[in-house]
Motif scaffolding. Sequence first.
Motif, PDB file in Angstrom:
ATOM      1  N   GLU A 212       0.826  -1.385  -0.134  1.00  0.00           N
ATOM      2  CA  GLU A 212      -0.040   0.005   0.078  1.00  0.00           C
ATOM      3  C   GLU A 212       1.039   1.067  -0.068  1.00  0.00           C
ATOM      4  O   GLU A 212       0.621   2.340  -0.844  1.00  0.00           O
ATOM      5  CB  GLU A 212      -0.982  -0.031   1.250  1.00  0.00           C
ATOM      6  CG  GLU A 212      -1.963   1.040   1.179  1.00  0.00           C
ATOM      7  CD  GLU A 212      -2.925   1.176   2.299  1.00  0.00           C
ATOM      8  OE1 GLU A 212      -3.776   2.029   2.504  1.00  0.00           O
ATOM      9  OE2 GLU A 212      -2.785   0.152   3.335  1.00  0.00           O
ATOM     10  N   ARG A 213       1.978   1.177   0.696  1.00  0.00           N
ATOM     11  CA  ARG A 213       2.942   2.517   1.034  1.00  0.00           C
ATOM     12  C   ARG A 213       3.502   2.502  -0.703  1.00  0.00           C
ATOM     13  O   ARG A 213       3.629   3.647  -1.338  1.00  0.00           O
ATOM     14  CB  ARG A 213       3.937   2.130   1.856  1.00  0.00           C
ATOM     15  CG  ARG A 213       5.015   3.272   1.998  1.00  0.00           C
ATOM     16  CD  ARG A 213       6.128   2.855   2.616  1.00  0.00           C
ATOM     17  NE  ARG A 213       7.276   3.695   2.885  1.00  0.00           N
ATOM     18  CZ  ARG A 213       8.301   3.565   2.120  1.00  0.00           C
ATOM     19  NH1 ARG A 213       8.247   2.844   1.089  1.00  0.00           N
ATOM     20  NH2 ARG A 213       9.307   4.782   2.032  1.00  0.00           N
ATOM     21  N   CYS A 214       3.939   1.599  -1.320  1.00  0.00           N
ATOM     22  CA  CYS A 214       4.459   1.808  -2.675  1.00  0.00           C
ATOM     23  C   CYS A 214       3.777   2.290  -3.568  1.00  0.00           C
ATOM     24  O   CYS A 214       4.019   3.001  -4.382  1.00  0.00           O
ATOM     25  CB  CYS A 214       4.979   0.270  -3.001  1.00  0.00           C
ATOM     26  SG  CYS A 214       6.411  -0.431  -2.073  1.00  0.00           S
ATOM     27  N   VAL A 215       2.224   1.714  -3.313  1.00  0.00           N
ATOM     28  CA  VAL A 215       1.399   2.178  -4.414  1.00  0.00           C
ATOM     29  C   VAL A 215       1.144   3.922  -4.203  1.00  0.00           C
ATOM     30  O   VAL A 215       1.068   4.523  -5.232  1.00  0.00           O
ATOM     31  CB  VAL A 215       0.072   1.663  -4.180  1.00  0.00           C
ATOM     32  CG1 VAL A 215      -1.070   2.193  -5.101  1.00  0.00           C
ATOM     33  CG2 VAL A 215       0.114   0.253  -4.841  1.00  0.00           C
ATOM     34  N   ALA A 216       1.157   4.215  -2.867  1.00  0.00           N
ATOM     35  CA  ALA A 216       0.995   5.532  -2.526  1.00  0.00           C
ATOM     36  C   ALA A 216       2.086   6.506  -3.102  1.00  0.00           C
ATOM     37  O   ALA A 216       1.929   7.532  -3.806  1.00  0.00           O
ATOM     38  CB  ALA A 216       0.707   5.816  -1.206  1.00  0.00           C
ATOM     39  N   LEU A 217       3.397   5.921  -3.239  1.00  0.00           N
ATOM     40  CA  LEU A 217       4.635   6.589  -3.271  1.00  0.00           C
ATOM     41  C   LEU A 217       5.166   6.500  -4.824  1.00  0.00           C
ATOM     42  O   LEU A 217       6.059   7.267  -5.412  1.00  0.00           O
ATOM     43  CB  LEU A 217       5.651   6.470  -2.223  1.00  0.00           C
ATOM     44  CG  LEU A 217       5.273   6.627  -0.756  1.00  0.00           C
ATOM     45  CD1 LEU A 217       6.653   6.542   0.037  1.00  0.00           C
ATOM     46  CD2 LEU A 217       4.976   8.129  -0.644  1.00  0.00           C
ATOM     47  N   ALA A 218       4.484   5.283  -5.450  1.00  0.00           N
ATOM     48  CA  ALA A 218       5.240   5.119  -6.816  1.00  0.00           C
ATOM     49  C   ALA A 218       4.942   6.188  -7.712  1.00  0.00           C
ATOM     50  O   ALA A 218       4.009   6.517  -7.841  1.00  0.00           O
ATOM     51  CB  ALA A 218       4.972   3.730  -7.314  1.00  0.00           C
ATOM     52  N   SER A 219       5.761   6.496  -8.579  1.00  0.00           N
ATOM     53  CA  SER A 219       5.604   7.688  -9.946  1.00  0.00           C
ATOM     54  C   SER A 219       5.629   7.240 -11.025  1.00  0.00           C
ATOM     55  O   SER A 219       4.968   7.771 -12.075  1.00  0.00           O
ATOM     56  CB  SER A 219       7.064   8.492  -9.567  1.00  0.00           C
ATOM     57  OG  SER A 219       8.049   8.035  -9.920  1.00  0.00           O
ATOM     58  N   GLY A 220       5.897   5.902 -11.406  1.00  0.00           N
ATOM     59  CA  GLY A 220       5.798   5.185 -12.517  1.00  0.00           C
ATOM     60  C   GLY A 220       4.801   4.319 -12.435  1.00  0.00           C
ATOM     61  O   GLY A 220       3.970   3.971 -11.613  1.00  0.00           O
ATOM     62  N   GLU A 221       5.031   3.191 -13.740  1.00  0.00           N
ATOM     63  CA  GLU A 221       4.019   2.076 -13.713  1.00  0.00           C
ATOM     64  C   GLU A 221       4.594   0.997 -13.094  1.00  0.00           C
ATOM     65  O   GLU A 221       4.070  -0.065 -13.005  1.00  0.00           O
ATOM     66  CB  GLU A 221       3.621   1.782 -15.190  1.00  0.00           C
ATOM     67  CG  GLU A 221       3.029   3.011 -16.045  1.00  0.00           C
ATOM     68  CD  GLU A 221       2.679   2.790 -17.351  1.00  0.00           C
ATOM     69  OE1 GLU A 221       3.157   1.778 -17.735  1.00  0.00           O
ATOM     70  OE2 GLU A 221       1.935   3.679 -17.930  1.00  0.00           O
ATOM     71  N   GLU A 222       5.787   0.863 -12.485  1.00  0.00           N
ATOM     72  CA  GLU A 222       6.370  -0.327 -12.017  1.00  0.00           C
ATOM     73  C   GLU A 222       6.934   0.029 -10.551  1.00  0.00           C
ATOM     74  O   GLU A 222       7.458   1.054 -10.411  1.00  0.00           O
ATOM     75  CB  GLU A 222       7.678  -0.326 -12.916  1.00  0.00           C
ATOM     76  CG  GLU A 222       8.154  -1.900 -12.690  1.00  0.00           C
ATOM     77  CD  GLU A 222       9.344  -2.155 -13.685  1.00  0.00           C
ATOM     78  OE1 GLU A 222       9.085  -3.312 -14.162  1.00  0.00           O
ATOM     79  OE2 GLU A 222      10.095  -1.416 -13.981  1.00  0.00           O
ATOM     80  N   ILE A 223       6.818  -0.929  -9.737  1.00  0.00           N
ATOM     81  CA  ILE A 223       7.324  -0.742  -8.165  1.00  0.00           C
ATOM     82  C   ILE A 223       8.609  -1.382  -8.471  1.00  0.00           C
ATOM     83  O   ILE A 223       8.808  -2.571  -8.709  1.00  0.00           O
ATOM     84  CB  ILE A 223       6.450  -1.525  -7.393  1.00  0.00           C
ATOM     85  CG1 ILE A 223       4.999  -1.039  -7.412  1.00  0.00           C
ATOM     86  CG2 ILE A 223       6.802  -1.491  -6.037  1.00  0.00           C
ATOM     87  CD1 ILE A 223       4.841   0.553  -6.931  1.00  0.00           C
ATOM     88  N   ARG A 224       9.518  -0.906  -8.236  1.00  0.00           N
ATOM     89  CA  ARG A 224      10.950  -1.168  -8.141  1.00  0.00           C
ATOM     90  C   ARG A 224      11.629  -1.336  -6.702  1.00  0.00           C
ATOM     91  O   ARG A 224      10.977  -0.793  -5.790  1.00  0.00           O
ATOM     92  CB  ARG A 224      12.002  -0.155  -8.783  1.00  0.00           C
ATOM     93  CG  ARG A 224      11.492   0.059 -10.254  1.00  0.00           C
ATOM     94  CD  ARG A 224      12.746   0.642 -10.984  1.00  0.00           C
ATOM     95  NE  ARG A 224      13.811   0.036 -11.005  1.00  0.00           N
ATOM     96  CZ  ARG A 224      14.004  -0.975 -11.888  1.00  0.00           C
ATOM     97  NH1 ARG A 224      13.328  -1.424 -12.772  1.00  0.00           N
ATOM     98  NH2 ARG A 224      15.193  -1.858 -11.877  1.00  0.00           N
ATOM     99  N   ALA A 225      12.793  -1.887  -6.367  1.00  0.00           N
ATOM    100  CA  ALA A 225      13.315  -2.072  -5.016  1.00  0.00           C
ATOM    101  C   ALA A 225      13.302  -0.779  -4.294  1.00  0.00           C
ATOM    102  O   ALA A 225      13.150  -0.769  -3.166  1.00  0.00           O
ATOM    103  CB  ALA A 225      14.396  -2.762  -5.203  1.00  0.00           C
ATOM    104  N   ASP A 226      13.663   0.270  -5.211  1.00  0.00           N
ATOM    105  CA  ASP A 226      14.119   1.555  -4.220  1.00  0.00           C
ATOM    106  C   ASP A 226      12.883   2.163  -3.793  1.00  0.00           C
ATOM    107  O   ASP A 226      12.552   3.147  -3.022  1.00  0.00           O
ATOM    108  CB  ASP A 226      14.808   2.432  -5.406  1.00  0.00           C
ATOM    109  CG  ASP A 226      16.035   1.937  -5.653  1.00  0.00           C
ATOM    110  OD1 ASP A 226      16.811   1.267  -5.212  1.00  0.00           O
ATOM    111  OD2 ASP A 226      16.588   2.722  -6.817  1.00  0.00           O
ATOM    112  N   ASP A 227      11.641   1.426  -4.396  1.00  0.00           N
ATOM    113  CA  ASP A 227      10.376   2.105  -3.805  1.00  0.00           C
ATOM    114  C   ASP A 227      10.078   1.288  -2.314  1.00  0.00           C
ATOM    115  O   ASP A 227       9.104   1.990  -1.911  1.00  0.00           O
ATOM    116  CB  ASP A 227       9.194   1.942  -4.790  1.00  0.00           C
ATOM    117  CG  ASP A 227       9.231   2.701  -6.143  1.00  0.00           C
ATOM    118  OD1 ASP A 227       9.829   3.756  -5.918  1.00  0.00           O
ATOM    119  OD2 ASP A 227       9.251   1.940  -7.251  1.00  0.00           O
TER     120      ASP A 227
END
Length: 468
Positions: free
Chosen positions: A384-399
């Motif tokens: 859920e945190r990753c979805v809120a912060l992700a800027s692109g279309e892919e969740i990367r390890a840095d997210d």
Amino acid sequence: MDAHRTDASREPVDRDRAQVLVVEDDDAMRELLVEELADAGYRVIGAAGGREGVARAKQGDIDVVVTDLRMPDLDGFDLIRDLRAGQRPPHIVMITAFGSIETAIRAVKLGAYDYITKPFEIEELILVVDKAIRERGLEREVERLRREVKGQYELDNVIGTSEAMQEVFSLVHRLGGSTASVLITGESGTGKELIARAIHYHSPRAEGPFVAVNLAAVPETLLEAELFGYKRGAFTDARADKQGLFAEADGGTIFLDEIGELAAPLQAKLLRVLQEREIRPIGSTRQQKIDVRVVAATNKDLEERMRAGLFREDLFYRLNVIHIALPPLRARPEDILPLAEHFLRKHAARATPPRVLRLAPDAQRALLAFPWPGNVRELENVIERCVALASGEEIRADDLPQHVRERRDTDFLAGAVARRLTLAELEREYILRVLDDEGGNKTRAAARLGLDRKTLYRKLEDYKRGDR
């Protein structure tokens, strides 16, 4: 018209979507009612007698039946019985010139929604039909929500491909016809309430209530009143009778989470409930029979607490008729990625605007390598945190949060096992990761891998051919 019901809502009725059937043997009256209701915006059809009305209503698509009480072929009472015997019967409004209270009570007891007495103004009839349509709409919405909730807890929708979870699902299926008490154990965040709900919705009690209570979250001084209810005057603030959670769950299931935290005096009272199938609200002199299935859960070792004298042995055996042990997420790593993908779809769909996201390979590796001490709940929180912060279309390890990223190299083999990699696939992934870590320098990568450069080049060429 008698005022028998109060409006649940003053919202406008979508009359042009509602179908009304007027059943009346008097031709002039039937034509008048059909015309007036049609002018009000309803889709209306008429039937010249009770039997014709029943036959038409049973074809479906009828929301409200407006019927006369006295008809030569079939009176209104028999019409009510016939229609109520079917599935999803229409709401029935009875019109009668025999306006005694006994007639009205009998009609309502048989299943009529409401009644109206002659003579009446057409506005009165339209008001009653509007209320019937509103209630019918609410019933449909409740039914839809019930199906939706039940669907969430269908085992096909519960994520778990591991052998351990498949065994849990199999046990839940086998419990389908049982009403025995169930004890669910497992660490915090493993999904104990989810499994409790699945047990309920796969049982004969599925149409009954499911009532969940976290025993650790309710102060001990209030818990007895919360569970069993109380009578007015039982204590200073008891200004009216209050139904307890056991009574609310009558005909269904009560889920007692954190059962290990229950204080000794309440353990004795819960034991009596399980033995006698009855409760006594605080301040009452009478026992109240209940029909409730008890599903309890804990993250404590109850047998150890029994040995320490903190949990009653007789209560433990009453609760532990069926035992379901939920494994921690680290013990079923093959479930990590399916769960992560599920949570990603769930929270991406809730974003504004909805999004379509995917997990990058490096993020997948990091998720697989992390031990998840908070189990499934922690995994969902991270996604859920990753979805809120992700800027692109892919969740990367840095997210991912730093504490999750930092564990990705320490448990590389655990991740490989979870992904069921073959030895050749593991070798390939390791070689490519080392090469990437060396910035693409094949000489340094070969030295680090313990290979000569020719062998490394050959393997890389093999990998390229395999990707074509």
